[in-house]
Design a protein around this motif. Sequence first.
Motif, mmCIF file in Angstrom:
data_model
loop_
_atom_site.group_PDB
_atom_site.id
_atom_site.type_symbol
_atom_site.label_atom_id
_atom_site.label_comp_id
_atom_site.label_asym_id
_atom_site.label_seq_id
_atom_site.Cartn_x
_atom_site.Cartn_y
_atom_site.Cartn_z
ATOM 1 N N GLY A 65 0.770 -1.217 -0.118
ATOM 2 C CA GLY A 65 -0.030 -0.075 -0.093
ATOM 3 C C GLY A 65 0.910 1.349 0.124
ATOM 4 O O GLY A 65 0.217 2.352 -0.087
ATOM 5 N N ARG A 66 2.308 1.232 0.137
ATOM 6 C CA ARG A 66 2.961 2.510 -0.066
ATOM 7 C C ARG A 66 3.809 2.419 -1.313
ATOM 8 O O ARG A 66 4.210 1.435 -1.770
ATOM 9 N N VAL A 67 3.575 3.645 -1.765
ATOM 10 C CA VAL A 67 4.506 4.040 -3.234
ATOM 11 C C VAL A 67 5.762 4.038 -2.710
ATOM 12 O O VAL A 67 6.437 4.803 -2.194
ATOM 13 N N VAL A 68 6.474 3.425 -3.785
ATOM 14 C CA VAL A 68 7.920 3.132 -3.428
ATOM 15 C C VAL A 68 8.818 3.633 -4.652
ATOM 16 O O VAL A 68 10.139 3.246 -4.681
ATOM 17 N N ASN A 69 8.229 4.508 -5.730
ATOM 18 C CA ASN A 69 8.931 4.767 -6.616
ATOM 19 C C ASN A 69 10.531 5.538 -6.325
ATOM 20 O O ASN A 69 11.633 5.173 -6.898
ATOM 21 N N GLU A 70 10.287 6.388 -5.214
ATOM 22 C CA GLU A 70 11.719 7.005 -4.917
ATOM 23 C C GLU A 70 12.178 6.535 -3.754
ATOM 24 O O GLU A 70 13.190 7.160 -3.144
ATOM 25 N N VAL A 71 11.793 5.386 -3.274
ATOM 26 C CA VAL A 71 12.210 4.896 -2.149
ATOM 27 C C VAL A 71 13.542 3.906 -2.442
ATOM 28 O O VAL A 71 13.674 3.090 -2.996
ATOM 29 N N ALA A 72 14.606 4.202 -1.519
ATOM 30 C CA ALA A 72 16.092 3.559 -1.663
ATOM 31 C C ALA A 72 15.718 1.959 -1.569
ATOM 32 O O ALA A 72 14.595 1.345 -0.816
ATOM 33 N N PRO A 73 16.477 0.828 -2.097
ATOM 34 C CA PRO A 73 16.404 -0.357 -2.160
ATOM 35 C C PRO A 73 16.218 -0.942 -0.574
ATOM 36 O O PRO A 73 15.377 -1.678 -0.254
ATOM 37 N N LYS A 74 17.147 -0.465 0.153
ATOM 38 C CA LYS A 74 17.552 -0.965 1.549
ATOM 39 C C LYS A 74 15.978 -0.605 2.354
ATOM 40 O O LYS A 74 15.927 -1.404 3.430
ATOM 41 N N ASP A 75 15.387 0.445 1.657
ATOM 42 C CA ASP A 75 14.078 0.771 2.778
ATOM 43 C C ASP A 75 12.909 0.133 2.137
ATOM 44 O O ASP A 75 11.804 0.562 2.536
ATOM 45 N N ARG A 76 12.792 -0.579 1.066
ATOM 46 C CA ARG A 76 11.518 -1.259 0.457
ATOM 47 C C ARG A 76 11.444 -2.566 1.205
ATOM 48 O O ARG A 76 10.124 -2.990 0.898
ATOM 49 N N ASP A 77 12.167 -3.171 1.931
ATOM 50 C CA ASP A 77 11.712 -4.378 2.672
ATOM 51 C C ASP A 77 11.406 -5.411 1.907
ATOM 52 O O ASP A 77 10.565 -6.267 1.872
ATOM 53 N N ILE A 78 12.308 -5.812 0.901
ATOM 54 C CA ILE A 78 12.543 -6.881 -0.031
ATOM 55 C C ILE A 78 13.824 -7.477 -0.127
ATOM 56 O O ILE A 78 14.788 -7.015 0.436
ATOM 57 N N ALA A 79 13.816 -8.921 -0.478
ATOM 58 C CA ALA A 79 14.949 -9.633 -0.351
ATOM 59 C C ALA A 79 15.265 -10.341 -1.742
ATOM 60 O O ALA A 79 14.092 -10.943 -2.232
ATOM 61 N N MET A 80 16.350 -10.168 -2.302
ATOM 62 C CA MET A 80 16.556 -10.640 -3.622
ATOM 63 C C MET A 80 17.410 -11.976 -3.581
ATOM 64 O O MET A 80 18.552 -11.699 -2.885
ATOM 65 N N VAL A 81 17.259 -12.695 -4.577
ATOM 66 C CA VAL A 81 18.098 -14.102 -4.650
ATOM 67 C C VAL A 81 18.481 -13.829 -6.254
ATOM 68 O O VAL A 81 17.588 -13.703 -7.172
ATOM 69 N N PHE A 82 19.835 -13.983 -6.555
ATOM 70 C CA PHE A 82 20.350 -13.815 -7.888
ATOM 71 C C PHE A 82 20.462 -15.122 -8.548
ATOM 72 O O PHE A 82 20.711 -16.025 -7.794
ATOM 73 N N GLN A 83 21.055 -14.909 -9.942
ATOM 74 C CA GLN A 83 21.254 -15.971 -10.604
ATOM 75 C C GLN A 83 22.683 -16.448 -10.207
ATOM 76 O O GLN A 83 22.602 -17.698 -10.025
ATOM 77 N N ASN A 84 23.620 -15.823 -9.799
ATOM 78 C CA ASN A 84 24.994 -16.366 -9.245
ATOM 79 C C ASN A 84 24.769 -16.231 -7.778
ATOM 80 O O ASN A 84 24.115 -15.140 -7.277
ATOM 81 N N TYR A 85 25.205 -16.897 -7.170
ATOM 82 C CA TYR A 85 24.914 -17.239 -5.925
ATOM 83 C C TYR A 85 25.213 -15.917 -4.896
ATOM 84 O O TYR A 85 24.841 -15.498 -4.042
ATOM 85 N N ALA A 86 26.419 -15.362 -5.316
ATOM 86 C CA ALA A 86 27.069 -14.295 -4.693
ATOM 87 C C ALA A 86 27.259 -14.488 -3.273
ATOM 88 O O ALA A 86 26.979 -13.330 -2.067
ATOM 89 N N LEU A 87 28.001 -15.625 -2.760
ATOM 90 C CA LEU A 87 28.318 -15.730 -1.525
ATOM 91 C C LEU A 87 29.716 -15.247 -1.194
ATOM 92 O O LEU A 87 30.236 -15.340 -2.064
ATOM 93 N N TYR A 88 30.093 -15.141 0.124
ATOM 94 C CA TYR A 88 31.148 -14.745 0.499
ATOM 95 C C TYR A 88 32.178 -15.990 0.705
ATOM 96 O O TYR A 88 31.854 -16.745 1.511
#
Length: 363
Positions: A65-88
């Motif tokens: 319910g919140r418009v997030v067009n201008e909201v920074a990625p870290k403040d959108r409360d989303i988590a992303m899983v990429f094609q490459n695992y990107a593990l340390y």
Amino acid sequence: MAAVRLDQLRKVYPNGHVGVADASFEIADGELLVLVGPSGCGKTTLLRMLAGLESISGGTLSIDGRVVNEVAPKDRDIAMVFQNYALYPHMTVAENLGFGLKLRGHKQADIDRRVAAAAKTLELESRLASRPAALSGGQRQRVALGRALVRDPKVFLLDEPLSNLDAKLRLSMRVEIARLHRQLRATMIYVTHDQIEAMTLGQRIVVLDGGVIQQIDTPMNLYGKPANLFVAGFVGSPAMNQLHGTLRLADGWKLATAHGDIALGEPAQAAAWQPWRDREVVLGIRPEDLQPQDAATAALSAQLEVIEPVGNEIFLNLRHGDRALVSRVAPRALPEPGSTLALGLVAEHLHLFDAASGARIGA
């Protein structure tokens, strides 16, 4: 978890290329929705706009319910899983799982609790002290999923997470992701170019081509009622057979082609075909609806070129004039390649499309 709403979402690059054209749809709270299409169709661009990694050129994006067009990625409360695992590589599984929480200032006790819960869910408890180099590809992908899982975000975004796995691992990880979604009841948006992945995972599927949404529907509706020729050809393996010709009505419906008339019988959907008499159309036939038949009642004949036995079924690669066709049949004795087969059609499962626009007739 949360619902996600896209209203005329648009991405235009500085060179004028339209990456996503006016995408409008809603992902329900707890739904697993799949974005699918060929390379360059805009699916990953759309996912990156949802994540905040790509700027939005127009329209509105709302999360919970919140418009997030201008909201920074870290403040959108989303988590992303990429094609490459990107593990340390220098961190253990436990450290990889908890690193994002550590950066966000969570207390160690909370991190340990969340990591333990994620490891149990993903069956990684015995590997918490291992480093990524000691893990299989499937285990590494589970760690990548777990790193998103510990965040407990409103929305999970998965960008072709299985592309780097072999066929057997892809199958097991598909089951793993479906089980995880059912267990978490999480809102998930999953991007893939693999239509089998899309069909087996998605509760609904968004099919894109050239940045434009072609159809949004359930997997079986996409397969049984494709909105246009692109969807018909993209969804299904092997793809839908397509024959071009003129629709005629004389002693039953026929498709007049350069290589002879094809009898279509009296399908239930024939009432919707009436306005298309004597017009150019494309006939769509799924491989399972094109079957060897007695020559006296056959709709068409084709030359058998290649036989592909795959265990529980056989694919017959055929040639009708200049058109390649595929028939899916049960294991049986078959004539040699080079011979001519008489073929029948399942009338009630035929699809008809406007040759000019590609749109489904009778949609």
